[in-house]
Design an enzyme around this catalytic site. Structure first.
Site, PDB file in Angstrom:
ATOM      1  N   LEU A   9       0.839  -1.203   0.000  1.00  0.00           N
ATOM      2  CA  LEU A   9       0.000   0.000   0.000  1.00  0.00           C
ATOM      3  C   LEU A   9       0.874   1.254   0.000  1.00  0.00           C
ATOM      4  O   LEU A   9       1.681   1.450   0.909  1.00  0.00           O
ATOM      5  CB  LEU A   9      -0.916   0.039   1.236  1.00  0.00           C
ATOM      6  CG  LEU A   9      -1.720  -1.225   1.569  1.00  0.00           C
ATOM      7  CD1 LEU A   9      -2.778  -0.906   2.623  1.00  0.00           C
ATOM      8  CD2 LEU A   9      -2.381  -1.810   0.329  1.00  0.00           C
ATOM      9  N   GLY A  12      -1.250   6.510   0.163  1.00  0.00           N
ATOM     10  CA  GLY A  12      -1.569   7.527   1.179  1.00  0.00           C
ATOM     11  C   GLY A  12      -1.017   8.892   0.788  1.00  0.00           C
ATOM     12  O   GLY A  12      -0.075   9.003   0.007  1.00  0.00           O
ATOM     13  N   ARG A  16       1.618  14.130   6.804  1.00  0.00           N
ATOM     14  CA  ARG A  16       2.505  14.558   7.888  1.00  0.00           C
ATOM     15  C   ARG A  16       3.939  14.804   7.409  1.00  0.00           C
ATOM     16  O   ARG A  16       4.815  15.131   8.175  1.00  0.00           O
ATOM     17  CB  ARG A  16       2.484  13.506   9.011  1.00  0.00           C
ATOM     18  CG  ARG A  16       1.169  13.484   9.760  1.00  0.00           C
ATOM     19  CD  ARG A  16       0.976  12.227  10.580  1.00  0.00           C
ATOM     20  NE  ARG A  16       0.543  11.099   9.764  1.00  0.00           N
ATOM     21  CZ  ARG A  16       0.296   9.879  10.248  1.00  0.00           C
ATOM     22  NH1 ARG A  16       0.471   9.638  11.535  1.00  0.00           N
ATOM     23  NH2 ARG A  16      -0.099   8.902   9.454  1.00  0.00           N
ATOM     24  N   GLY A  78      -8.651   5.094   2.937  1.00  0.00           N
ATOM     25  CA  GLY A  78      -8.147   4.258   4.027  1.00  0.00           C
ATOM     26  C   GLY A  78      -7.529   2.956   3.535  1.00  0.00           C
ATOM     27  O   GLY A  78      -7.646   2.594   2.362  1.00  0.00           O
ATOM     28  N   GLU A 154      -6.965   1.707  16.495  1.00  0.00           N
ATOM     29  CA  GLU A 154      -6.077   2.783  16.058  1.00  0.00           C
ATOM     30  C   GLU A 154      -5.839   3.788  17.184  1.00  0.00           C
ATOM     31  O   GLU A 154      -6.725   4.027  18.011  1.00  0.00           O
ATOM     32  CB  GLU A 154      -6.679   3.488  14.836  1.00  0.00           C
ATOM     33  CG  GLU A 154      -6.630   2.654  13.585  1.00  0.00           C
ATOM     34  CD  GLU A 154      -5.236   2.126  13.290  1.00  0.00           C
ATOM     35  OE1 GLU A 154      -4.312   2.938  13.110  1.00  0.00           O
ATOM     36  OE2 GLU A 154      -5.052   0.897  13.266  1.00  0.00           O
ATOM     37  N   ASN A 169       0.584  -2.805  15.984  1.00  0.00           N
ATOM     38  CA  ASN A 169       0.425  -3.382  14.655  1.00  0.00           C
ATOM     39  C   ASN A 169       1.512  -2.807  13.741  1.00  0.00           C
ATOM     40  O   ASN A 169       1.560  -1.603  13.517  1.00  0.00           O
ATOM     41  CB  ASN A 169      -0.973  -2.997  14.139  1.00  0.00           C
ATOM     42  CG  ASN A 169      -1.160  -3.329  12.677  1.00  0.00           C
ATOM     43  OD1 ASN A 169      -0.588  -4.296  12.175  1.00  0.00           O
ATOM     44  ND2 ASN A 169      -1.967  -2.527  11.984  1.00  0.00           N
ATOM     45  N   ASN A 227       6.076   8.229   9.134  1.00  0.00           N
ATOM     46  CA  ASN A 227       4.936   9.130   9.122  1.00  0.00           C
ATOM     47  C   ASN A 227       5.324  10.595   9.210  1.00  0.00           C
ATOM     48  O   ASN A 227       4.503  11.474   9.010  1.00  0.00           O
ATOM     49  CB  ASN A 227       3.962   8.746  10.236  1.00  0.00           C
ATOM     50  CG  ASN A 227       3.377   7.364   9.969  1.00  0.00           C
ATOM     51  OD1 ASN A 227       2.950   7.079   8.856  1.00  0.00           O
ATOM     52  ND2 ASN A 227       3.409   6.499  10.953  1.00  0.00           N
ATOM     53  N   TYR A 332      39.714  16.482  -4.300  1.00  0.00           N
ATOM     54  CA  TYR A 332      38.480  16.073  -4.969  1.00  0.00           C
ATOM     55  C   TYR A 332      38.828  15.231  -6.201  1.00  0.00           C
ATOM     56  O   TYR A 332      39.551  15.693  -7.090  1.00  0.00           O
ATOM     57  CB  TYR A 332      37.659  17.297  -5.403  1.00  0.00           C
ATOM     58  CG  TYR A 332      36.502  16.898  -6.287  1.00  0.00           C
ATOM     59  CD1 TYR A 332      35.467  16.106  -5.789  1.00  0.00           C
ATOM     60  CD2 TYR A 332      36.459  17.267  -7.635  1.00  0.00           C
ATOM     61  CE1 TYR A 332      34.426  15.689  -6.603  1.00  0.00           C
ATOM     62  CE2 TYR A 332      35.411  16.862  -8.451  1.00  0.00           C
ATOM     63  CZ  TYR A 332      34.403  16.067  -7.925  1.00  0.00           C
ATOM     64  OH  TYR A 332      33.373  15.649  -8.731  1.00  0.00           O
ATOM     65  N   ASN A 352      36.419  18.127 -13.339  1.00  0.00           N
ATOM     66  CA  ASN A 352      35.773  17.161 -14.242  1.00  0.00           C
ATOM     67  C   ASN A 352      34.548  17.726 -14.942  1.00  0.00           C
ATOM     68  O   ASN A 352      33.996  17.095 -15.823  1.00  0.00           O
ATOM     69  CB  ASN A 352      35.380  15.885 -13.469  1.00  0.00           C
ATOM     70  CG  ASN A 352      34.444  16.183 -12.312  1.00  0.00           C
ATOM     71  OD1 ASN A 352      34.520  17.248 -11.703  1.00  0.00           O
ATOM     72  ND2 ASN A 352      33.557  15.259 -12.004  1.00  0.00           N
TER      73      ASN A 352
HETATM   74  C1  UD1 Z   1      -1.227   2.202   9.919  1.00  0.00           C
HETATM   75  C2  UD1 Z   1      -2.126   1.183  10.656  1.00  0.00           C
HETATM   76  C3  UD1 Z   1      -1.694   1.093  12.115  1.00  0.00           C
HETATM   77  C4  UD1 Z   1      -0.232   0.661  12.173  1.00  0.00           C
HETATM   78  C5  UD1 Z   1       0.643   1.601  11.333  1.00  0.00           C
HETATM   79  C6  UD1 Z   1       2.051   1.018  11.222  1.00  0.00           C
HETATM   80  C7  UD1 Z   1      -4.331   1.247   9.581  1.00  0.00           C
HETATM   81  C8  UD1 Z   1      -5.721   1.758   9.677  1.00  0.00           C
HETATM   82  N1  UD1 Z   1      -3.508   1.637  10.577  1.00  0.00           N
HETATM   83  O1  UD1 Z   1      -1.409   3.485  10.493  1.00  0.00           O
HETATM   84  O2  UD1 Z   1      -2.483   0.163  12.802  1.00  0.00           O
HETATM   85  O3  UD1 Z   1       0.216   0.633  13.510  1.00  0.00           O
HETATM   86  O4  UD1 Z   1       0.133   1.762  10.008  1.00  0.00           O
HETATM   87  O5  UD1 Z   1       2.930   1.937  10.628  1.00  0.00           O
HETATM   88  O6  UD1 Z   1      -4.012   0.531   8.661  1.00  0.00           O
HETATM   89  N2  UD1 Z   1      -2.526   3.998   2.300  1.00  0.00           N
HETATM   90  C9  UD1 Z   1      -3.118   3.796   1.058  1.00  0.00           C
HETATM   91  N3  UD1 Z   1      -4.381   4.293   0.851  1.00  0.00           N
HETATM   92  C10 UD1 Z   1      -5.079   4.954   1.792  1.00  0.00           C
HETATM   93  C11 UD1 Z   1      -4.459   5.154   3.048  1.00  0.00           C
HETATM   94  C12 UD1 Z   1      -3.197   4.658   3.270  1.00  0.00           C
HETATM   95  O7  UD1 Z   1      -2.521   3.181   0.171  1.00  0.00           O
HETATM   96  O8  UD1 Z   1      -6.215   5.352   1.515  1.00  0.00           O
HETATM   97  C13 UD1 Z   1      -1.164   3.467   2.508  1.00  0.00           C
HETATM   98  C14 UD1 Z   1      -0.154   4.563   2.886  1.00  0.00           C
HETATM   99  O9  UD1 Z   1       0.498   5.039   1.731  1.00  0.00           O
HETATM  100  C15 UD1 Z   1       0.822   3.821   3.802  1.00  0.00           C
HETATM  101  C16 UD1 Z   1      -0.025   2.723   4.423  1.00  0.00           C
HETATM  102  O10 UD1 Z   1      -1.176   2.587   3.598  1.00  0.00           O
HETATM  103  O11 UD1 Z   1       1.886   3.264   3.081  1.00  0.00           O
HETATM  104  C17 UD1 Z   1      -0.443   3.041   5.838  1.00  0.00           C
HETATM  105  O12 UD1 Z   1      -1.169   4.248   5.877  1.00  0.00           O
HETATM  106  P1  UD1 Z   1      -0.898   5.380   6.966  1.00  0.00           P
HETATM  107  O13 UD1 Z   1      -1.815   6.505   6.702  1.00  0.00           O
HETATM  108  O14 UD1 Z   1       0.558   5.683   7.036  1.00  0.00           O
HETATM  109  O15 UD1 Z   1      -1.391   4.638   8.282  1.00  0.00           O
HETATM  110  P2  UD1 Z   1      -0.844   4.831   9.776  1.00  0.00           P
HETATM  111  O16 UD1 Z   1      -1.579   5.957  10.404  1.00  0.00           O
HETATM  112  O17 UD1 Z   1       0.617   4.848   9.789  1.00  0.00           O
HETATM  113 MG    MG Z   2       2.044   5.054   8.291  1.00  0.00          MG
END
Ligand code: UD1
Ligand code: MG
Length: 423
Positions: A9, A12, A16, A78, A154, A169, A227, A332, A352
């Site tokens: 995934l 996102g 942040r 999500g 969460e 998690n 994050n 260098y 160079n």
């Molecule tokens: C998430 C987990 C949390 C865990 C943490 C670990 C969920 C709801 N929460 O929180 O339990 O402890 O990771 O680092 O899963 N993403 C998508 N599409 C979306 C949203 C997110 O592809 O719509 C991807 C983001 O790019 C990222 C990953 O999913 O790579 C996690 O998303 P992020 O928003 O970073 O979740 P966390 O708040 O870190």
């Molecule tokens: Mg994350």
């Protein structure tokens, strides 16, 4: 790995990070965050995983070309919604590993163990967990009286008591595909963030009487999520410590872990010593018995052969330094090949870059490059040649073997004339 698919995934928004660059493309010790995750997946047999991409997808799509199968998540609703968008692409697998593109430090051994545990327990879901000293920001693993996982809550939705839980998690799971997609279709929007959380799948599976297992990793350093930029800096230093520990546990001496930065991809030979305040970047290769630093920077494309010495305030990039050669102070060397047993004097500069293009410099074997020499590329210095202190060797003014050059611009010294004049 027949029957096992992989989805990463990465859609996102990375809010942040406050960045114009997609979060997972930020550099982490020489390669993008997402590349670390792809490398771990690939080491576990997932050569072309599905990667979920979203907003500003163009940049990520270009990066993924030939490495993965991108699937666009239209709106970032999500993590459950992200997985759902790859339902079709994942339909041919029995089981699926779900990785988060912003959790880059998980070791391949850990992912392998998770998969093994998932198979051995024949679970619907196996989730990777770890105990963190500071669990804030992460989803908490809530266990029942019997010790089994009951749910993941969460951080932003957790009650005070749940927030005290240190088991988190990691963001790495194995799922039975059919059970996963059946449960995903029943995930509701979260109370606070109004997103569809993948973590809510766990409670749904349990409600349906499915088996959920947890596999606990020992090392919390593996599990940090990227994050914020502070997380990125922390991951950089974890990778660095990991590399230095591996070197010091083997045949290389790194004297000061606090001030030395070595790329995970660098290769360093036996009995080489790395002195403090040294930076060794991606793909640098160093031979045996070399002395590197203090205060030196070896950039990508650099090879240092056996018994060479690179000293303080020396920068080397896209260059090869032959065995027993030395560049010990204030130098260098860029796009340069240095032969064997050559001494590169203090303050030597290879010019160079002419403002438009970079050109090569070749310095032969047993050359003595005098202090403060400037070599303007492209130029060659023959074996056994000498350049006088402060000489400027102009481009294409190749120096023949054993010649002595001096001055600005450098000219071959005619020893016979000089001797005559003195008489
Ligand atoms: C998430 C987990 C949390 C865990 C943490 C670990 C969920 C709801 N929460 O929180 O339990 O402890 O990771 O680092 O899963 N993403 C998508 N599409 C979306 C949203 C997110 O592809 O719509 C991807 C983001 O790019 C990222 C990953 O999913 O790579 C996690 O998303 P992020 O928003 O970073 O979740 P966390 O708040 O870190
Ligand atoms: Mg994350």
């Amino acid at each position: 790995m027949s029957g096992f698919g992989c989805v990463i995934l990465a859609a996102g928004k990375g809010t942040r990070f406050y960045s114009d660059i997609p979060k997972v493309l930020h550099d982490l010790h020489g390669k993008p965050i997402l590349q670390h995750v792809l490398d771990t997946a690939s080491a576990c047999g997932f050569a072309r995983p599905v990667v979920i991409i979203g907003g500003r997808a163009g940049e990520i799509e270009r990066f993924l070309e030939g490495k993965a199968r991108p699937v666009v998540q239209e709106r970032q609703l999500g993590t459950a919604d992200a997985v759902k968008s790859a339902k079709k692409e994942l339909s041919r697998f029995d089981d699926i590993a779900v990785l988060y593109g912003d959790v880059p430090l998980v070791k391949k051994e850990t992912l392998r163990s998770l998969i093994k545990c998932h198979k051995a327990t024949a679970s619907s879901c196996t989730v990777l967990t770890v105990d963190m000293d500071d669990p804030s920001g992460y989803g908490r693993i809530i266990r029942g009286i019997s010790g089994g996982v009951r749910a993941i809550v969460e951080d932003r939705e957790a009650a005070a008591e749940e927030k005290r839980v240190r088991e988190i998690n990691v963001g790495l799971y194995c799922f039975d595909r059919k059970d996963l997609f059946e449960a995903i279709s029943r995930v509701r929007r979260s109370r606070v963030k109004k997103e569809f959380y993948l973590t809510d799948v766990i409670a749904i599976l349990l409600e349906d009487g499915r088996k959920v297992s947890a596999f606990k990793a020992d090392d919390p350093d593996e599990s940090i999520g990227m994050n914020s930029r502070a997380d990125l800096a922390k991951a950089y230093s974890i990778l660095n410590r990991r590399k230095i520990k591996e070197l010091n546990g083997g045949s290389v001496t790194v004297l000061d872990a606090a001030t030395t930065f070595i790329s995970p991809d660098a290769k360093i030979g036996k009995d080489t010593v790395i002195y403090p305040f040294t930076v060794i970047e991606k793909d640098v290769v160093i031979g045996r018995r070399c002395a590197i630093g203090p205060f030196c920077r070896l950039r990508p494309g650099t090879t240092i052969d056996d018994d060479a010495e690179i000293g303080n305030f020396v920068e080397v990039v896209r260059s090869k330094i032959g065995s027993k050669s030395k560049a010990k102070h204030l130098t260098y060397l860029g796009d340069t090949i240095v032969g064997k047993g050559t001494n590169v004097g203090c303050g030597t500069i290879t010019a160079n870059y002419d403002g438009k293009k970079k050109s090569r410099i070749v310095i032969g074997d047993k050359v003595f490059v005098g202090s403060g020499t400037i070599l303007v590329a492209p130029v060659k210095v023959g074996n056994g040649a000498v350049t006088g202190a402060g000489s400027v060797v102009l481009k294409n003014k190749n120096i023949p073997a054993k010649a002595v050059v001096v001055g600005v611009p450098a000219r071959i010294l005619d020893k016979s004339k000089k001797t005559k004049g003195k008489k």
